[in-house]
Design a protein around this motif. Structure first.
Motif, PDB file in Angstrom:
ATOM      1  N   ALA A 130       0.829  -1.202   0.000  1.00  0.00           N
ATOM      2  CA  ALA A 130       0.000   0.000   0.000  1.00  0.00           C
ATOM      3  C   ALA A 130       0.865   1.254   0.000  1.00  0.00           C
ATOM      4  CB  ALA A 130      -0.923   0.001   1.217  1.00  0.00           C
ATOM      5  N   LEU A 131       2.017   1.188   0.637  1.00  0.00           N
ATOM      6  CA  LEU A 131       2.945   2.321   0.659  1.00  0.00           C
ATOM      7  C   LEU A 131       3.749   2.383  -0.632  1.00  0.00           C
ATOM      8  CD1 LEU A 131       4.264   2.002   4.323  1.00  0.00           C
ATOM      9  CD2 LEU A 131       2.560   3.598   3.466  1.00  0.00           C
ATOM     10  N   ASP A 132       4.128   1.213  -1.148  1.00  0.00           N
ATOM     11  CA  ASP A 132       4.982   1.173  -2.333  1.00  0.00           C
ATOM     12  C   ASP A 132       4.285   1.699  -3.580  1.00  0.00           C
ATOM     13  OD1 ASP A 132       7.009   0.149  -0.803  1.00  0.00           O
ATOM     14  OD2 ASP A 132       6.714  -1.940  -1.441  1.00  0.00           O
ATOM     15  N   VAL A 133       2.958   1.489  -3.680  1.00  0.00           N
ATOM     16  CA  VAL A 133       2.261   1.889  -4.905  1.00  0.00           C
ATOM     17  C   VAL A 133       1.973   3.386  -4.954  1.00  0.00           C
ATOM     18  CG1 VAL A 133       1.175  -0.358  -5.162  1.00  0.00           C
ATOM     19  CG2 VAL A 133      -0.054   1.450  -3.962  1.00  0.00           C
ATOM     20  N   LEU A 134       2.119   4.070  -3.820  1.00  0.00           N
ATOM     21  CA  LEU A 134       1.811   5.494  -3.780  1.00  0.00           C
ATOM     22  C   LEU A 134       2.954   6.328  -4.340  1.00  0.00           C
ATOM     23  CD1 LEU A 134       0.106   5.634  -0.270  1.00  0.00           C
ATOM     24  CD2 LEU A 134      -1.019   5.674  -2.508  1.00  0.00           C
ATOM     25  N   ASP A 135       2.602   7.489  -4.851  1.00  0.00           N
ATOM     26  CA  ASP A 135       3.581   8.405  -5.428  1.00  0.00           C
ATOM     27  C   ASP A 135       4.211   9.244  -4.314  1.00  0.00           C
ATOM     28  OD1 ASP A 135       4.605  10.966  -6.561  1.00  0.00           O
ATOM     29  OD2 ASP A 135       3.925  10.065  -8.442  1.00  0.00           O
ATOM     30  N   PRO A 136       5.538   9.168  -4.148  1.00  0.00           N
ATOM     31  CA  PRO A 136       6.200   9.901  -3.051  1.00  0.00           C
ATOM     32  C   PRO A 136       5.927  11.395  -3.059  1.00  0.00           C
ATOM     33  CG  PRO A 136       7.710   8.334  -4.053  1.00  0.00           C
ATOM     34  CD  PRO A 136       6.497   8.372  -4.927  1.00  0.00           C
ATOM     35  N   GLU A 137       5.664  11.957  -4.219  1.00  0.00           N
ATOM     36  CA  GLU A 137       5.411  13.402  -4.295  1.00  0.00           C
ATOM     37  C   GLU A 137       3.930  13.720  -4.134  1.00  0.00           C
ATOM     38  OE1 GLU A 137       7.090  15.158  -7.744  1.00  0.00           O
ATOM     39  OE2 GLU A 137       9.113  14.395  -7.373  1.00  0.00           O
ATOM     40  N   ASN A 138       3.086  13.130  -4.973  1.00  0.00           N
ATOM     41  CA  ASN A 138       1.662  13.466  -4.955  1.00  0.00           C
ATOM     42  C   ASN A 138       0.914  12.875  -3.755  1.00  0.00           C
ATOM     43  OD1 ASN A 138       1.931  14.844  -7.423  1.00  0.00           O
ATOM     44  ND2 ASN A 138       1.591  12.964  -8.600  1.00  0.00           N
ATOM     45  N   ASP A 139       1.449  11.776  -3.193  1.00  0.00           N
ATOM     46  CA  ASP A 139       0.775  11.108  -2.068  1.00  0.00           C
ATOM     47  C   ASP A 139       1.562  11.237  -0.769  1.00  0.00           C
ATOM     48  OD1 ASP A 139      -1.288  10.117  -3.782  1.00  0.00           O
ATOM     49  OD2 ASP A 139       0.095   8.555  -4.460  1.00  0.00           O
ATOM     50  N   ALA A 140       2.378  12.266  -0.664  1.00  0.00           N
ATOM     51  CA  ALA A 140       3.261  12.415   0.499  1.00  0.00           C
ATOM     52  C   ALA A 140       2.481  12.444   1.811  1.00  0.00           C
ATOM     53  CB  ALA A 140       4.106  13.679   0.350  1.00  0.00           C
ATOM     54  N   ASP A 141       1.343  13.137   1.844  1.00  0.00           N
ATOM     55  CA  ASP A 141       0.552  13.239   3.082  1.00  0.00           C
ATOM     56  C   ASP A 141       0.006  11.870   3.506  1.00  0.00           C
ATOM     57  OD1 ASP A 141       1.021  15.922   3.123  1.00  0.00           O
ATOM     58  OD2 ASP A 141      -0.926  16.496   2.280  1.00  0.00           O
ATOM     59  N   ILE A 142      -0.477  11.091   2.533  1.00  0.00           N
ATOM     60  CA  ILE A 142      -1.025   9.770   2.841  1.00  0.00           C
ATOM     61  C   ILE A 142       0.078   8.835   3.324  1.00  0.00           C
ATOM     62  CG2 ILE A 142      -2.105   7.719   1.841  1.00  0.00           C
ATOM     63  CD1 ILE A 142      -3.723   9.529   0.049  1.00  0.00           C
ATOM     64  N   ILE A 143       1.236   8.869   2.641  1.00  0.00           N
ATOM     65  CA  ILE A 143       2.353   8.020   3.043  1.00  0.00           C
ATOM     66  C   ILE A 143       2.793   8.341   4.466  1.00  0.00           C
ATOM     67  CG2 ILE A 143       4.790   7.485   2.588  1.00  0.00           C
ATOM     68  CD1 ILE A 143       4.199   7.924  -0.394  1.00  0.00           C
ATOM     69  N   LYS A 144       2.849   9.617   4.782  1.00  0.00           N
ATOM     70  CA  LYS A 144       3.256  10.049   6.126  1.00  0.00           C
ATOM     71  C   LYS A 144       2.304   9.498   7.181  1.00  0.00           C
ATOM     72  CE  LYS A 144       4.009  14.241   8.893  1.00  0.00           C
ATOM     73  NZ  LYS A 144       3.954  15.725   8.876  1.00  0.00           N
ATOM     74  N   VAL A 145       1.010   9.557   6.905  1.00  0.00           N
ATOM     75  CA  VAL A 145       0.002   9.078   7.862  1.00  0.00           C
ATOM     76  C   VAL A 145       0.093   7.565   8.023  1.00  0.00           C
ATOM     77  CG1 VAL A 145      -2.472   8.772   8.229  1.00  0.00           C
ATOM     78  CG2 VAL A 145      -1.598  10.984   7.508  1.00  0.00           C
ATOM     79  N   LEU A 146       0.186   6.832   6.908  1.00  0.00           N
ATOM     80  CA  LEU A 146       0.233   5.371   6.980  1.00  0.00           C
ATOM     81  C   LEU A 146       1.496   4.877   7.672  1.00  0.00           C
ATOM     82  CD1 LEU A 146      -1.162   4.325   3.468  1.00  0.00           C
ATOM     83  CD2 LEU A 146      -2.356   4.370   5.660  1.00  0.00           C
ATOM     84  N   ASN A 147       2.586   5.595   7.475  1.00  0.00           N
ATOM     85  CA  ASN A 147       3.849   5.205   8.112  1.00  0.00           C
ATOM     86  C   ASN A 147       3.780   5.305   9.631  1.00  0.00           C
ATOM     87  OD1 ASN A 147       5.860   4.198   6.371  1.00  0.00           O
ATOM     88  ND2 ASN A 147       6.123   6.222   5.440  1.00  0.00           N
ATOM     89  N   LYS A 148       2.893   6.137  10.130  1.00  0.00           N
ATOM     90  CA  LYS A 148       2.779   6.342  11.583  1.00  0.00           C
ATOM     91  C   LYS A 148       1.917   5.272  12.258  1.00  0.00           C
ATOM     92  CE  LYS A 148       1.286  10.607  11.578  1.00  0.00           C
ATOM     93  NZ  LYS A 148       0.850  11.935  12.066  1.00  0.00           N
ATOM     94  N   LEU A 149       1.236   4.456  11.459  1.00  0.00           N
ATOM     95  CA  LEU A 149       0.329   3.463  12.039  1.00  0.00           C
ATOM     96  C   LEU A 149       1.094   2.368  12.764  1.00  0.00           C
ATOM     97  CD1 LEU A 149      -2.346   2.983   9.240  1.00  0.00           C
ATOM     98  CD2 LEU A 149      -2.550   4.301  11.347  1.00  0.00           C
ATOM     99  N   ASP A 150       0.627   2.019  13.952  1.00  0.00           N
ATOM    100  CA  ASP A 150       1.190   0.937  14.754  1.00  0.00           C
ATOM    101  C   ASP A 150       0.223  -0.237  14.690  1.00  0.00           C
ATOM    102  OD1 ASP A 150       2.042  -0.835  16.695  1.00  0.00           O
ATOM    103  OD2 ASP A 150       2.543   0.731  18.160  1.00  0.00           O
TER     104      ASP A 150
END
Length: 402
Positions: free
Chosen positions: A197-217
């Motif tokens: 789910a993190l790998d398929v996202l665009d590091p630039e356009n989806d930066a906010d979503i990636i940041k949120v998902l990375n924080k999930l425990d």
């Protein structure tokens, strides 16, 4: 098919003395079908009265042979307990309240046993009454969603009010139920799905979503999942996937009647657990955007039925805002599963399982094919869109903090 199945049905009917089994002929259709969860097999059965020719249509639920070495006793014990002990008490509660419309959205229970390696449940065959399962690959319409929220509202309100009025008796009724929650964030498949789910996202356009998902425990989410109770605590279905709902279209109105089946994971938790489970597994982008609309439909039906059962608003029924807040608190495990379960929507899963069961391929080859299909799905545009839709909805609704 188990060659002893007919004998087991005969013995079960004889034990409960519901019929004079000697005067009945039993026919079992050998064409089985499997539940969407693949933990049960079903056979259509006909009981024909030799004296008058009357036919009773029964659905027989058994453990699949490939699971015969596993103990399914807790699963069948839960379901039989619900049918034999819990629901009859809830039905009597409704009747004593003289409600205008009883909640009867489940099949009639006939008999069952949870004896190890002899687990079996007999219920009425709703397919004969023109109820149908929605094909797994078919997307639900807004009307489907509305009908599901309405049905669960009445189901939840019934045990909610019984629990409120007869708390000690309620606890006694459900003491034999085991918590069979299967949420396991450390599962390899789900762990890979989360990484994908993190790998398929665009590091630039989806930066906010990636940041949120990375924080999930994920481990913390699992622990919170065990404490899912709140203002709307009641007896939940526990496995509210669409495959456990049978739909019947009403000719005179747009709405459909829904019957709930498979109560193996019945439990005392927040109503949000049921609602968010099917919602995040099935919701389209439009549905995600309209969550509040569905919750209002649910809340109105819940409140109206609770009042029919004796509730006095507002002291007995929390406000709508409390439901919204409980959603934010209790939906997270199922929101995550909304991403993890995406490959389960593929029809190929059933096709591969069919090849394994018919011995056209080995179980190992079937697993290999399925893993390949799932991996390809994680690389697809559809999966990327799904991750963006669900995560974006969670941020916008206040479930996840940006």
């Amino acid at each position: 098919m188990d060659p002893n199945l007919e004998c087991r049905i005969h013995n079960l009917l004889h034990e409960i003395r519901c019929e004079n089994t000697e005067s009945y002929e039993i026919y079992i259709n050998p064409n089985k079908f499997t539940s969407n969860g693949y933990a049960s097999e079903f056979y259509r059965c006909e009981l024909t009265n030799k004296d008058n020719g009357e036919v009773t249509h029964i659905l027989v639920k058994v453990v699949p042979r490939n699971l015969s070495r596993c103990s399914m006793v807790p699963n069948f014990q839960n379901e039989i307990c619900f049918y034999k002990r819990v629901y009859p008490e809830l039905k009597k509660f409704q009747e004593n309240k003289r409600v205008s419309k009883l909640f009867t959205n489940l099949p009639r229970f006939i008999a069952g046993t949870c004896t190890y390696q002899k687990e079996i449940i007999l219920v009425e065959n709703l397919f004969e009454a023109k109820y149908r399962i929605t094909p797994r690959q078919l997307k639900l319409t807004p009307m489907h969603m509305k009908n599901i929220f309405q049905t669960y509202a009445r189901f939840h309100a019934l045990s909610y009010m019984y629990r409120k009025e007869h708390y000690k008796t309620f606890k006694e009724l459900i003491k034999e139920l085991g918590d069979l929650s299967e949420y396991n964030p450390k599962c390899t498949l789900r762990g890979n799905a989360f990484k994908s789910a993190l790998d398929v996202l665009d590091p630039e356009n989806d930066a906010d979503i990636i940041k949120v998902l990375n924080k999930l425990d994920l481990q913390n989410i699992k622990e919170e999942a065990q404490r899912e109770k709140g203002n709307f605590t009641c007896l939940i279905h526990g496995d509210s996937r669409v495959g456990n709902m049978l739909f019947k279209k009403n000719v005179d109105i747009e709405e459909q009647t829904i019957k709930l089946i498979d109560f193996q994971r019945i439990a005392e938790k927040s109503a949000v657990v049921d609602l968010s489970y099917f919602f995040y597994a099935e919701a389209s982008k439009e549905d995600l955007d309209n969550l509040d609309q569905y919750l209002k439909i649910y809340y109105n039906y819940f409140s109206n039925f609770a009042e029919d059962l004796g509730a006095k608003a507002p002291e007995d029924i929390p406000p709508f805002e409390a439901l919204r807040e409980e959603w934010k608190k209790c939906c997270m495990p199922n929101l995550i599963l909304g991403i993890f379960m995406w490959p389960d929507m593929l029809k190929e899963k059933r096709e591969i399982l069919g090849l394994v069961e018919s011995n056209h391929i080995t179980r190992e080859r079937g697993l290999q094919l399925w893993n390949e299909k799932v991996t390809n799905t994680w690389k697809s545009d559809e999966f990327r869109t799904r991750v963006r839709d669900v995560a974006g909805h969670a941020i916008q609704y206040g479930i996840l903090e940006p």
